[in-house]
Design a protein around this motif. Sequence first.
Motif, short mmCIF file in Angstrom:
data_model
loop_
_atom_site.label_atom_id
_atom_site.label_comp_id
_atom_site.label_asym_id
_atom_site.label_seq_id
_atom_site.Cartn_x
_atom_site.Cartn_y
_atom_site.Cartn_z
N THR A 36 0.83 -1.20 0.00
CA THR A 36 0.00 0.00 0.00
C THR A 36 0.86 1.25 0.00
N PRO A 37 1.04 1.92 -1.14
CA PRO A 37 1.61 3.27 -1.10
C PRO A 37 0.51 4.24 -0.67
N TYR A 38 0.85 5.19 0.21
CA TYR A 38 -0.17 6.14 0.67
C TYR A 38 0.46 7.45 1.06
N ILE A 39 -0.37 8.45 1.21
CA ILE A 39 0.07 9.76 1.69
C ILE A 39 -0.69 10.06 2.98
N TRP A 40 0.03 10.67 3.93
CA TRP A 40 -0.56 11.05 5.22
C TRP A 40 -0.23 12.51 5.45
N LEU A 41 -1.26 13.36 5.38
CA LEU A 41 -1.10 14.80 5.54
C LEU A 41 -1.34 15.15 7.01
N THR A 42 -0.31 15.62 7.69
CA THR A 42 -0.37 15.73 9.14
C THR A 42 -0.40 17.17 9.63
N ALA A 43 -1.20 17.40 10.65
CA ALA A 43 -1.13 18.59 11.46
C ALA A 43 -0.27 18.27 12.68
N ILE A 44 0.26 19.30 13.33
CA ILE A 44 1.14 19.11 14.49
C ILE A 44 0.66 19.97 15.65
N ASN A 45 0.56 19.37 16.81
CA ASN A 45 0.28 20.09 18.05
C ASN A 45 1.25 19.55 19.09
N SER A 46 2.29 20.33 19.43
CA SER A 46 3.35 19.76 20.27
C SER A 46 4.12 20.85 21.00
N ASP A 47 4.69 20.46 22.14
CA ASP A 47 5.71 21.24 22.82
C ASP A 47 7.06 20.65 22.43
N ILE A 48 7.97 21.48 21.93
CA ILE A 48 9.25 20.98 21.45
C ILE A 48 10.40 21.70 22.15
N THR A 49 11.53 20.99 22.20
CA THR A 49 12.78 21.57 22.68
C THR A 49 13.84 21.37 21.61
N VAL A 50 14.49 22.46 21.22
CA VAL A 50 15.57 22.43 20.24
C VAL A 50 16.74 23.18 20.85
N GLY A 51 17.72 22.45 21.41
CA GLY A 51 18.83 23.10 22.07
C GLY A 51 18.34 23.92 23.26
N ALA A 52 18.63 25.21 23.24
CA ALA A 52 18.25 26.09 24.34
C ALA A 52 16.84 26.66 24.17
N LEU A 53 16.18 26.36 23.06
CA LEU A 53 14.87 26.94 22.77
C LEU A 53 13.75 25.96 23.09
N ASN A 54 12.67 26.50 23.65
CA ASN A 54 11.43 25.75 23.86
C ASN A 54 10.31 26.49 23.14
N ALA A 55 9.39 25.73 22.53
CA ALA A 55 8.29 26.36 21.81
C ALA A 55 7.09 25.43 21.80
N SER A 56 5.91 26.03 21.67
CA SER A 56 4.68 25.28 21.49
C SER A 56 4.21 25.50 20.05
N VAL A 57 4.07 24.41 19.30
CA VAL A 57 3.69 24.47 17.90
C VAL A 57 2.28 23.93 17.74
N ASP A 247 22.49 20.09 22.69
CA ASP A 247 22.01 18.77 22.26
C ASP A 247 20.64 18.42 22.82
N ALA A 248 20.04 19.31 23.58
CA ALA A 248 18.74 19.03 24.17
C ALA A 248 17.69 18.86 23.07
N PHE A 249 16.83 17.85 23.24
CA PHE A 249 15.81 17.55 22.23
C PHE A 249 14.60 16.96 22.94
N ALA A 250 13.41 17.45 22.56
CA ALA A 250 12.18 16.90 23.11
C ALA A 250 11.03 17.16 22.14
N PHE A 251 10.10 16.22 22.10
CA PHE A 251 8.86 16.36 21.34
C PHE A 251 7.76 15.71 22.16
N ASP A 252 6.79 16.49 22.57
CA ASP A 252 5.67 15.99 23.36
C ASP A 252 4.39 16.48 22.70
N GLY A 253 3.83 15.65 21.82
CA GLY A 253 2.65 16.12 21.10
C GLY A 253 2.11 15.10 20.13
#
Length: 266
Positions: A36-57, A247-253
């Motif tokens: 089955t080839p397929y496409i999945w079009l995704t929305a994102i709702n997450s709290d992320i950490t990228v190095g010293a930055l934190n953001a809610s997307v 090197d900090a990394f997090a994805f919660d969403g």
Amino acid sequence: MAKKILTAIVFLLLVTPLGVMPASAAEKPGWRFQFTPYIWLTAINSDITVGALNASVDASFSDIWDNFDQVVALAGRFEAWHGDWGFMVDGTYSKISTDQTVQTQGLGDVTAKPDFKISFVEMAVAYEAYRSSSESHPQVIIQPYLGGRYNYFNQELELQGAEQGKTVGNSDSWIDPMIGARIEVLLTRTWRLGARGDIGGFGISNCADLSWQIAAGVDWLFVDWASLKLGYQWYYTDYNNDTSGPDAFAFDGTLQGPWLGLTFYF
């Protein structure tokens, strides 16, 4: 242009003429395969950490659709069955960009545009634990499965304002054990409903603290060797590499959105 191409693909699939009423794939002896080839079009709702930055997307599906020319959503699923036992492999690659800006914490009052590259590879062994014995429809099939999911996330924040042009990015990968089940309801010889769900991670070693997935959809077997699938899928993961500094990394969403696929049986 990309929206027009996708619309044309959907139209061509929907107007494909109905074929001969086929037997269920499960009634065929010996090995049975499907791709089955397929496409999945995704929305994102997450709290992320990228190095010293934190953001809610919070990028909704409409946000992603408005920026569709910058989205790649490719996926494929392969299954091999013999008797009641099956082996499943599912791979997904998504590149998601949005014009949305988010507020960040960690470097003062800075806004940024998020970009994601996300890949999954699932491998699982399944067993057909139940199939209703009725020769008429509807029929119910239950297939529990056990396996693992490889996750790769690359997250980038393109800084705006005084930091215009600077990009902060980080990536990580991990493997989660998972356990789940798939339920199918064969409404007729050509139409079926299906849903599957699994849970994994469990905070084991370097795994996610928790991950779960739910997918549901409808399947139309329009010829004896192919069917059209349409559905919706949710995937949640709470992962943190427990590292500080650059090197900090997090994805919660949650990733969620519609999917469209075409399955070939052989």
